[in-house]
Write a protein that holds these residues in place. Sequence first.
Motif, PDB file in Angstrom:
ATOM      1  N   GLY A 145       0.802  -1.225   0.000  1.00  0.00           N
ATOM      2  CA  GLY A 145       0.000   0.000   0.000  1.00  0.00           C
ATOM      3  C   GLY A 145       0.826   1.261   0.000  1.00  0.00           C
ATOM      4  N   ILE A 146       1.944   1.248  -0.775  1.00  0.00           N
ATOM      5  CA  ILE A 146       2.858   2.397  -0.809  1.00  0.00           C
ATOM      6  C   ILE A 146       3.037   2.873  -2.250  1.00  0.00           C
ATOM      7  CG2 ILE A 146       4.082   1.652   1.267  1.00  0.00           C
ATOM      8  CD1 ILE A 146       6.289   0.534  -0.556  1.00  0.00           C
ATOM      9  N   PRO A 147       3.495   4.112  -2.441  1.00  0.00           N
ATOM     10  CA  PRO A 147       3.718   4.631  -3.805  1.00  0.00           C
ATOM     11  C   PRO A 147       4.908   3.941  -4.484  1.00  0.00           C
ATOM     12  CG  PRO A 147       3.526   6.431  -2.211  1.00  0.00           C
ATOM     13  CD  PRO A 147       3.669   5.164  -1.422  1.00  0.00           C
ATOM     14  N   TYR A 148       4.777   3.793  -5.790  1.00  0.00           N
ATOM     15  CA  TYR A 148       5.847   3.223  -6.612  1.00  0.00           C
ATOM     16  C   TYR A 148       6.170   4.233  -7.711  1.00  0.00           C
ATOM     17  CZ  TYR A 148       8.226   0.213  -9.979  1.00  0.00           C
ATOM     18  OH  TYR A 148       9.138  -0.320 -10.863  1.00  0.00           O
ATOM     19  N   ILE A 149       7.430   4.689  -7.757  1.00  0.00           N
ATOM     20  CA  ILE A 149       7.854   5.675  -8.753  1.00  0.00           C
ATOM     21  C   ILE A 149       8.721   4.956  -9.772  1.00  0.00           C
ATOM     22  CG2 ILE A 149       8.921   7.916  -9.128  1.00  0.00           C
ATOM     23  CD1 ILE A 149       6.502   7.855  -7.154  1.00  0.00           C
ATOM     24  N   HIS A 150       8.310   5.023 -11.015  1.00  0.00           N
ATOM     25  CA  HIS A 150       8.998   4.285 -12.086  1.00  0.00           C
ATOM     26  C   HIS A 150       9.626   5.267 -13.065  1.00  0.00           C
ATOM     27  CE1 HIS A 150       9.852   1.133 -14.967  1.00  0.00           C
ATOM     28  NE2 HIS A 150       9.238   1.829 -15.909  1.00  0.00           N
ATOM     29  N   LEU A 151      10.920   5.096 -13.332  1.00  0.00           N
ATOM     30  CA  LEU A 151      11.616   5.944 -14.304  1.00  0.00           C
ATOM     31  C   LEU A 151      11.591   5.253 -15.668  1.00  0.00           C
ATOM     32  CD1 LEU A 151      12.958   8.665 -13.485  1.00  0.00           C
ATOM     33  CD2 LEU A 151      12.566   7.124 -11.569  1.00  0.00           C
ATOM     34  N   SER A 152      10.986   5.916 -16.644  1.00  0.00           N
ATOM     35  CA  SER A 152      10.872   5.359 -17.981  1.00  0.00           C
ATOM     36  C   SER A 152      11.642   6.217 -18.973  1.00  0.00           C
ATOM     37  CB  SER A 152       9.401   5.237 -18.386  1.00  0.00           C
ATOM     38  OG  SER A 152       9.262   4.465 -19.571  1.00  0.00           O
ATOM     39  N   SER A 153      11.420   5.990 -20.258  1.00  0.00           N
ATOM     40  CA  SER A 153      12.268   6.593 -21.292  1.00  0.00           C
ATOM     41  C   SER A 153      11.455   7.021 -22.500  1.00  0.00           C
ATOM     42  CB  SER A 153      13.332   5.569 -21.713  1.00  0.00           C
ATOM     43  OG  SER A 153      13.961   5.956 -22.904  1.00  0.00           O
ATOM     44  N   ALA A 154      11.966   8.061 -23.168  1.00  0.00           N
ATOM     45  CA  ALA A 154      11.352   8.504 -24.422  1.00  0.00           C
ATOM     46  C   ALA A 154      11.497   7.462 -25.520  1.00  0.00           C
ATOM     47  CB  ALA A 154      11.989   9.817 -24.873  1.00  0.00           C
ATOM     48  N   ALA A 155      12.283   6.411 -25.271  1.00  0.00           N
ATOM     49  CA  ALA A 155      12.439   5.342 -26.261  1.00  0.00           C
ATOM     50  C   ALA A 155      11.114   4.646 -26.544  1.00  0.00           C
ATOM     51  CB  ALA A 155      13.467   4.321 -25.775  1.00  0.00           C
ATOM     52  N   VAL A 156      10.149   4.742 -25.626  1.00  0.00           N
ATOM     53  CA  VAL A 156       8.862   4.072 -25.828  1.00  0.00           C
ATOM     54  C   VAL A 156       7.924   4.910 -26.694  1.00  0.00           C
ATOM     55  CG1 VAL A 156       9.100   2.976 -23.575  1.00  0.00           C
ATOM     56  CG2 VAL A 156       7.697   5.039 -23.785  1.00  0.00           C
ATOM     57  N   MET A 157       8.364   6.098 -27.113  1.00  0.00           N
ATOM     58  CA  MET A 157       7.511   7.016 -27.857  1.00  0.00           C
ATOM     59  C   MET A 157       7.906   7.052 -29.329  1.00  0.00           C
ATOM     60  SD  MET A 157       7.388  10.095 -25.037  1.00  0.00           S
ATOM     61  CE  MET A 157       5.865  10.836 -25.612  1.00  0.00           C
ATOM     62  N   PRO A 158       6.984   7.441 -30.197  1.00  0.00           N
ATOM     63  CA  PRO A 158       7.297   7.503 -31.628  1.00  0.00           C
ATOM     64  C   PRO A 158       8.126   8.742 -31.966  1.00  0.00           C
ATOM     65  CG  PRO A 158       5.060   8.265 -31.259  1.00  0.00           C
ATOM     66  CD  PRO A 158       5.564   7.786 -29.923  1.00  0.00           C
ATOM     67  N   ILE A 159       8.532   8.823 -33.207  1.00  0.00           N
ATOM     68  CA  ILE A 159       9.170  10.027 -33.727  1.00  0.00           C
ATOM     69  C   ILE A 159       8.101  11.096 -33.918  1.00  0.00           C
ATOM     70  CG2 ILE A 159      10.409  10.983 -35.709  1.00  0.00           C
ATOM     71  CD1 ILE A 159      12.062   9.166 -33.850  1.00  0.00           C
ATOM     72  N   GLY A 160       8.436  12.337 -33.637  1.00  0.00           N
ATOM     73  CA  GLY A 160       7.471  13.410 -33.817  1.00  0.00           C
ATOM     74  C   GLY A 160       7.797  14.596 -32.934  1.00  0.00           C
ATOM     75  N   GLN A 161       6.984  15.630 -33.045  1.00  0.00           N
ATOM     76  CA  GLN A 161       7.221  16.859 -32.286  1.00  0.00           C
ATOM     77  C   GLN A 161       6.135  17.069 -31.243  1.00  0.00           C
ATOM     78  OE1 GLN A 161       8.595  20.385 -34.414  1.00  0.00           O
ATOM     79  NE2 GLN A 161       8.639  19.222 -36.327  1.00  0.00           N
ATOM     80  N   ASN A 162       6.562  17.613 -30.084  1.00  0.00           N
ATOM     81  CA  ASN A 162       5.639  17.988 -29.014  1.00  0.00           C
ATOM     82  C   ASN A 162       4.741  16.815 -28.610  1.00  0.00           C
ATOM     83  OD1 ASN A 162       4.865  20.049 -27.232  1.00  0.00           O
ATOM     84  ND2 ASN A 162       3.050  20.540 -28.454  1.00  0.00           N
ATOM     85  N   LEU A 163       5.347  15.658 -28.386  1.00  0.00           N
ATOM     86  CA  LEU A 163       4.596  14.444 -28.082  1.00  0.00           C
ATOM     87  C   LEU A 163       4.054  14.483 -26.658  1.00  0.00           C
ATOM     88  CD1 LEU A 163       7.130  11.870 -29.587  1.00  0.00           C
ATOM     89  CD2 LEU A 163       5.026  12.708 -30.658  1.00  0.00           C
ATOM     90  N   SER A 164       2.765  14.248 -26.501  1.00  0.00           N
ATOM     91  CA  SER A 164       2.153  14.206 -25.174  1.00  0.00           C
ATOM     92  C   SER A 164       2.404  12.851 -24.534  1.00  0.00           C
ATOM     93  CB  SER A 164       0.647  14.457 -25.278  1.00  0.00           C
ATOM     94  OG  SER A 164       0.020  13.366 -25.941  1.00  0.00           O
ATOM     95  N   GLU A 165       2.086  12.761 -23.251  1.00  0.00           N
ATOM     96  CA  GLU A 165       2.329  11.527 -22.496  1.00  0.00           C
ATOM     97  C   GLU A 165       1.549  10.342 -23.051  1.00  0.00           C
ATOM     98  OE1 GLU A 165       3.745  14.728 -19.813  1.00  0.00           O
ATOM     99  OE2 GLU A 165       2.122  14.479 -21.269  1.00  0.00           O
ATOM    100  N   GLU A 166       0.444  10.600 -23.738  1.00  0.00           N
ATOM    101  CA  GLU A 166      -0.382   9.509 -24.257  1.00  0.00           C
ATOM    102  C   GLU A 166       0.224   8.841 -25.489  1.00  0.00           C
ATOM    103  OE1 GLU A 166      -1.576  12.549 -23.469  1.00  0.00           O
ATOM    104  OE2 GLU A 166      -2.433  11.872 -21.553  1.00  0.00           O
ATOM    105  N   ARG A 167       1.170   9.516 -26.145  1.00  0.00           N
ATOM    106  CA  ARG A 167       1.751   8.970 -27.366  1.00  0.00           C
ATOM    107  C   ARG A 167       2.764   7.877 -27.027  1.00  0.00           C
ATOM    108  NH1 ARG A 167       1.686  12.187 -31.801  1.00  0.00           N
ATOM    109  NH2 ARG A 167       2.416  10.280 -32.843  1.00  0.00           N
ATOM    110  N   ARG A 168       2.533   6.681 -27.572  1.00  0.00           N
ATOM    111  CA  ARG A 168       3.399   5.555 -27.294  1.00  0.00           C
ATOM    112  C   ARG A 168       3.476   4.665 -28.525  1.00  0.00           C
ATOM    113  NH1 ARG A 168       1.834   3.829 -21.399  1.00  0.00           N
ATOM    114  NH2 ARG A 168      -0.024   3.130 -22.484  1.00  0.00           N
ATOM    115  N   LEU A 169       4.585   3.984 -28.693  1.00  0.00           N
ATOM    116  CA  LEU A 169       4.743   3.047 -29.793  1.00  0.00           C
ATOM    117  C   LEU A 169       3.812   1.854 -29.597  1.00  0.00           C
ATOM    118  CD1 LEU A 169       8.648   2.973 -30.013  1.00  0.00           C
ATOM    119  CD2 LEU A 169       7.120   3.876 -31.786  1.00  0.00           C
ATOM    120  N   PRO A 170       3.323   1.263 -30.682  1.00  0.00           N
ATOM    121  CA  PRO A 170       2.577   0.002 -30.540  1.00  0.00           C
ATOM    122  C   PRO A 170       3.544  -1.116 -30.168  1.00  0.00           C
ATOM    123  CG  PRO A 170       2.877   0.548 -32.868  1.00  0.00           C
ATOM    124  CD  PRO A 170       3.387   1.728 -32.084  1.00  0.00           C
ATOM    125  N   LEU A 171       3.092  -2.027 -29.333  1.00  0.00           N
ATOM    126  CA  LEU A 171       3.937  -3.138 -28.905  1.00  0.00           C
ATOM    127  C   LEU A 171       4.111  -4.126 -30.049  1.00  0.00           C
ATOM    128  CD1 LEU A 171       5.485  -4.536 -26.644  1.00  0.00           C
ATOM    129  CD2 LEU A 171       3.331  -5.626 -25.952  1.00  0.00           C
TER     130      LEU A 171
END
Length: 395
Positions: free
Chosen positions: A99-125
Amino acid sequence: MTPAITEKTGVLLGGSGLIGGTLLYYFKTQAEGRINILAPNSKKLSLRDPDDIRRYFEKAKPAFIINCAIAAIDSDPQLAYEINYQGTVYLAKAAQELGIPYIHLSSAAVMPIGQNLSEERRLPLQAALPNYTKAKLMAELSLEHLSRSRGLDYTCVRLGIVYGAHDHKIQGFHRLFFAIVDQSMPVLFTTQGALHSYSNARKLPYFIAHLLENRAEFSGQTYNFVDPNPVSLSQLILTIKSYLELKTPREIYLPFPVAQFGMEIMARLVRLITRLGIEARMPAELMFLQNFYETQTLSAAKLRQSSFRDPDPEATIFTELPELIQYYVTRWEHLNLIKPFNKEFFDPRRRAEEFLHTPELLLQEMHQESDLPFLKQCPLSNPPRGEETTQGPGK
């Protein structure tokens, strides 16, 4: 009477890397007496062993978990899966059950190429994704699933190209920096218009501390933690070259097909050298060579609209360059990784030259200085900005 402040214990994984070490130093200095950070190394806690994780967290019972640990970006599928994905899920399950917070460090590598990408933009698996990208993407998807289905209290912090002092590994941005300093980059491996987002390692601890204190706002959310303005890769390379007064790289933009062909030839030579019994390998970052030629910028709008306030809004990769150059050039010189630069700039007291050429004079100077008070010569305040302690598994 003022009530006593109860000290919280947190666990940080990946404390030996630039990000983890910077966080560890922050909590050890800025939150002393309020937060106690445990940073187990891989011998104490292996993310590849679920029993290790169970035993550790059943005993430690921390107030939060921060995961900065990753396998090397060119790791094989098994290591990338076990550390970057499976380990992340195990840690998240431990946090959910405690029951505690979990902070995860991720990477822009999961995002597509493009400009001004919002958090919702992600590569398809897809199976064809690089091991690093695939594992980090799967980790984000599983954290969202655990949040919806099990009520996991998590925040995902997505980073761009990370820069900062006191990284003891040559990786990421520092690999590019080293290639410039070592003068092993004859021309520009990019295009004139390629832009990228950069993340300041020194600012990140303030954001992590803020989101830990404001869970109602940040729980279940992903944030792009990047500087507001994107950076031209060619401009950055040429600026570093100018600071160091180097002749290379020349302002010639090598086309991507030519660069790719050259890397293939070099890879074959490395394989041949390895067969001769000489240890050699291509820089892991070259798997992202195409990204050098394409624009990928992340939107900082969500971060800017949150309650977090940037502790140093004027700081950018360009304002930090003098400190980064002085630190890394001096360090790489000491390790004999590069040819010496201007000694008067990096060693104003010329002690290194005395040690090399006139050790007897240096010995005499040190003996004379032994009569002087020692502690009064040293600042007893916090170390310089960016200093860090490193423990734990590598990042």
